[in-house]
Design a protein around this motif. Structure first.
Motif, PDB file in Angstrom:
ATOM      1  N   PRO A   1       3.467   9.405  -1.661  1.00 59.14           N
ATOM      2  CA  PRO A   1       2.175   8.720  -1.669  1.00 59.14           C
ATOM      3  C   PRO A   1       1.427   8.798  -0.341  1.00 59.14           C
ATOM      4  O   PRO A   1       1.123   7.786   0.290  1.00 59.14           O
ATOM      5  CB  PRO A   1       2.553   7.277  -2.027  1.00 59.14           C
ATOM      6  N   ALA A   2       1.117  10.015   0.068  1.00 63.51           N
ATOM      7  CA  ALA A   2       0.308  10.257   1.267  1.00 63.51           C
ATOM      8  C   ALA A   2      -0.054  11.734   1.287  1.00 63.51           C
ATOM      9  O   ALA A   2       0.529  12.534   0.562  1.00 63.51           O
ATOM     10  CB  ALA A   2       1.069   9.887   2.544  1.00 63.51           C
ATOM     11  N   LEU A   3      -1.017  12.061   2.124  1.00 64.90           N
ATOM     12  CA  LEU A   3      -1.406  13.461   2.295  1.00 64.90           C
ATOM     13  C   LEU A   3      -0.542  14.073   3.392  1.00 64.90           C
ATOM     14  O   LEU A   3      -0.879  14.033   4.576  1.00 64.90           O
ATOM     15  CB  LEU A   3      -2.902  13.557   2.652  1.00 64.90           C
ATOM     16  N   LEU A   4       0.611  14.596   2.989  1.00 72.60           N
ATOM     17  CA  LEU A   4       1.512  15.224   3.955  1.00 72.60           C
ATOM     18  C   LEU A   4       0.806  16.371   4.669  1.00 72.60           C
ATOM     19  O   LEU A   4      -0.081  16.995   4.097  1.00 72.60           O
ATOM     20  CB  LEU A   4       2.767  15.734   3.237  1.00 72.60           C
ATOM     21  N   PRO A   5       1.144  16.650   5.935  1.00 81.23           N
ATOM     22  CA  PRO A   5       2.279  16.093   6.680  1.00 81.23           C
ATOM     23  C   PRO A   5       2.021  14.733   7.338  1.00 81.23           C
ATOM     24  O   PRO A   5       2.853  14.263   8.117  1.00 81.23           O
ATOM     25  CB  PRO A   5       2.539  17.158   7.746  1.00 81.23           C
ATOM     26  N   SER A   6       0.901  14.074   7.056  1.00 79.54           N
ATOM     27  CA  SER A   6       0.694  12.723   7.570  1.00 79.54           C
ATOM     28  C   SER A   6       1.528  11.716   6.787  1.00 79.54           C
ATOM     29  O   SER A   6       1.714  11.871   5.579  1.00 79.54           O
ATOM     30  CB  SER A   6      -0.782  12.336   7.456  1.00 79.54           C
ATOM     31  N   TYR A   7       2.002  10.717   7.468  1.00 85.55           N
ATOM     32  CA  TYR A   7       2.652   9.555   6.854  1.00 85.55           C
ATOM     33  C   TYR A   7       3.873   9.905   6.011  1.00 85.55           C
ATOM     34  O   TYR A   7       3.972   9.558   4.840  1.00 85.55           O
ATOM     35  CB  TYR A   7       1.636   8.738   6.034  1.00 85.55           C
TER      36      TYR A   7
ATOM     37  N   ALA B   1      -1.678   3.971   6.733  1.00 88.82           N
ATOM     38  CA  ALA B   1      -2.986   4.631   6.637  1.00 88.82           C
ATOM     39  C   ALA B   1      -4.115   3.646   6.921  1.00 88.82           C
ATOM     40  O   ALA B   1      -5.077   3.958   7.642  1.00 88.82           O
ATOM     41  CB  ALA B   1      -3.156   5.258   5.263  1.00 88.82           C
ATOM     42  N   LEU B   2      -4.011   2.441   6.371  1.00 87.13           N
ATOM     43  CA  LEU B   2      -5.041   1.425   6.607  1.00 87.13           C
ATOM     44  C   LEU B   2      -5.058   0.999   8.073  1.00 87.13           C
ATOM     45  O   LEU B   2      -6.128   0.804   8.662  1.00 87.13           O
ATOM     46  CB  LEU B   2      -4.805   0.215   5.712  1.00 87.13           C
ATOM     47  N   ALA B   3      -3.875   0.864   8.667  1.00 90.47           N
ATOM     48  CA  ALA B   3      -3.802   0.467  10.081  1.00 90.47           C
ATOM     49  C   ALA B   3      -4.458   1.509  10.985  1.00 90.47           C
ATOM     50  O   ALA B   3      -5.052   1.170  12.015  1.00 90.47           O
ATOM     51  CB  ALA B   3      -2.353   0.245  10.490  1.00 90.47           C
ATOM     52  N   ASP B   4      -4.380   2.780  10.590  1.00 90.04           N
ATOM     53  CA  ASP B   4      -4.991   3.851  11.385  1.00 90.04           C
ATOM     54  C   ASP B   4      -6.474   4.025  11.080  1.00 90.04           C
ATOM     55  O   ASP B   4      -7.159   4.807  11.765  1.00 90.04           O
ATOM     56  CB  ASP B   4      -4.269   5.177  11.122  1.00 90.04           C
ATOM     57  N   GLY B   5      -6.953   3.353  10.034  1.00 87.98           N
ATOM     58  CA  GLY B   5      -8.372   3.462   9.706  1.00 87.98           C
ATOM     59  C   GLY B   5      -8.775   4.805   9.126  1.00 87.98           C
ATOM     60  O   GLY B   5      -9.935   5.209   9.254  1.00 87.98           O
ATOM     61  N   VAL B   6      -7.852   5.503   8.448  1.00 93.30           N
ATOM     62  CA  VAL B   6      -8.234   6.788   7.861  1.00 93.30           C
ATOM     63  C   VAL B   6      -9.243   6.559   6.744  1.00 93.30           C
ATOM     64  O   VAL B   6      -9.284   5.494   6.127  1.00 93.30           O
ATOM     65  CB  VAL B   6      -7.013   7.567   7.312  1.00 93.30           C
ATOM     66  N   LYS B   7     -10.080   7.530   6.512  1.00 94.51           N
ATOM     67  CA  LYS B   7     -11.122   7.409   5.481  1.00 94.51           C
ATOM     68  C   LYS B   7     -10.731   8.100   4.185  1.00 94.51           C
ATOM     69  O   LYS B   7     -11.357   7.885   3.151  1.00 94.51           O
ATOM     70  CB  LYS B   7     -12.450   7.984   6.000  1.00 94.51           C
ATOM     71  N   ILE B   8      -9.724   8.978   4.240  1.00101.10           N
ATOM     72  CA  ILE B   8      -9.234   9.685   3.051  1.00101.10           C
ATOM     73  C   ILE B   8      -7.716   9.602   3.047  1.00101.10           C
ATOM     74  O   ILE B   8      -7.060   9.799   4.072  1.00101.10           O
ATOM     75  CB  ILE B   8      -9.711  11.163   3.055  1.00101.10           C
TER      76      ILE B   8
ATOM     77  N   VAL C   1     -10.931   5.903   1.119  1.00101.63           N
ATOM     78  CA  VAL C   1     -10.439   4.583   1.521  1.00101.63           C
ATOM     79  C   VAL C   1     -11.639   3.662   1.733  1.00101.63           C
ATOM     80  O   VAL C   1     -12.614   4.042   2.381  1.00101.63           O
ATOM     81  CB  VAL C   1      -9.601   4.679   2.809  1.00101.63           C
ATOM     82  N   ARG C   2     -11.558   2.474   1.169  1.00 98.88           N
ATOM     83  CA  ARG C   2     -12.647   1.502   1.277  1.00 98.88           C
ATOM     84  C   ARG C   2     -12.348   0.484   2.367  1.00 98.88           C
ATOM     85  O   ARG C   2     -11.188   0.167   2.633  1.00 98.88           O
ATOM     86  CB  ARG C   2     -12.835   0.785  -0.074  1.00 98.88           C
ATOM     87  N   ASP C   3     -13.403  -0.056   2.953  1.00 95.78           N
ATOM     88  CA  ASP C   3     -13.219  -1.042   4.022  1.00 95.78           C
ATOM     89  C   ASP C   3     -12.468  -2.285   3.554  1.00 95.78           C
ATOM     90  O   ASP C   3     -11.761  -2.920   4.338  1.00 95.78           O
ATOM     91  CB  ASP C   3     -14.578  -1.467   4.594  1.00 95.78           C
ATOM     92  N   ASP C   4     -12.634  -2.629   2.271  1.00 91.19           N
ATOM     93  CA  ASP C   4     -11.981  -3.847   1.778  1.00 91.19           C
ATOM     94  C   ASP C   4     -10.644  -3.558   1.108  1.00 91.19           C
ATOM     95  O   ASP C   4     -10.073  -4.433   0.456  1.00 91.19           O
ATOM     96  CB  ASP C   4     -12.903  -4.595   0.804  1.00 91.19           C
ATOM     97  N   ASP C   5     -10.128  -2.346   1.266  1.00 87.18           N
ATOM     98  CA  ASP C   5      -8.847  -2.013   0.654  1.00 87.18           C
ATOM     99  C   ASP C   5      -7.706  -2.829   1.261  1.00 87.18           C
ATOM    100  O   ASP C   5      -7.680  -3.104   2.469  1.00 87.18           O
ATOM    101  CB  ASP C   5      -8.522  -0.522   0.831  1.00 87.18           C
TER     102      ASP C   5
END
Length: 218
Positions: free
Chosen positions: A113-119, A128-135, A160-164
């Motif tokens: 459940p992530a866009l590898l190789p990230s996370y 992902a939310l903590a890093d503020g990614v947009k996708i 990714v939405r601001d209120d996610d």
């Protein structure tokens, strides 16, 4: 080439398992799900699989203690006995040894459940939310000994939405998982993928609209 014989390995409710089973009911799908195996007795996904008319097996990992390879040899014997050709991991909560991965090199798929190789690893949505990614999104890949590091077969993304929250983001990513896992299995089972230099190449085309930009400026 006949339909490829697929086993799905689970440890829990098997939501991705259900999407694979449903996809494989199509006549033109190049794979058939012949077995669902759990390493935990009574896993919720086993009942779902049986309801769909699929044979199930339990190979409990707990009795083997820390002897991971002994458990995997028992698991492998079960797969071989059912003439399995491809393996799909669907919420299988075991780290696999290099021995087992080698048995299924180029024939075992996992979804992350992530866009590898990230996370790589756990808690992908929170990170992902903590890093503020947009996708953000999900990845289907071949399994190699290093965790979440195998050749990437297919990916799907969400904005990714601001209120996610981790829960709302996970729900949208899960919907993507349920789409791309059957599609990735279709590619592999039909012989439309090849691995070159550690990278998965495919004869499939990219999406016709290959842009996903977030946030959108209207």
């Amino acid at each position: 080439m006949g339909k490829r014989r697929v086993a799905i390995l689970i440890s829990g409710r098997g939501s991705n398992m259900a999407s694979l089973i449903e996809a494989a009911t199509a006549k033109n799908f190049p794979a058939e799900i012949v077995l669902v195996v759990s390493n935990i007795a009574g896993a919720g996904g086993l009942e779902k699989a049986r309801a769909a008319g699929i044979e199930t097996a339990t190979v409990e990992s707990k009795p083997f203690g820390k002897d991971r390879e002994a458990f995997e040899r028992a698991l492998n014997d079960t797969l071989v006995a059912h003439n399995v050709q491809l393996v799909c991991l669907a919420g299988f909560l075991r780290l696999l040894t290099p021995w087992f991965v080698k048995q299924w090199d180029g024939r075992m798929l996992n979804i992350h459940p992530a866009l590898l190789p990230s996370y790589r690893g756990l808690h992908t949505h929170e990170r992902a939310l903590a890093d503020g990614v947009k996708i953000h999104g999900a990845t289907v890949h071949f399994v190699v000994p290093e965790m979440d590091a195998g050749p990437i077969i297919m990916q799907g993304a969400v904005a990714v939405r601001d209120d996610d929250t981790p829960e709302t983001l996970a729900a949208r990513v899960l919907a993507v998982e349920h789409q791309i896992y059957p599609d990735a299995l279709r590619l592999v089972a039909s012989g439309s993928t090849r691995i070159e230099g550690g990278v998965c190449r495919t004869s499939a085309n990219a999406s016709p609209d290959d842009r996903l930009i977030a946030p959108a400026i209207i």
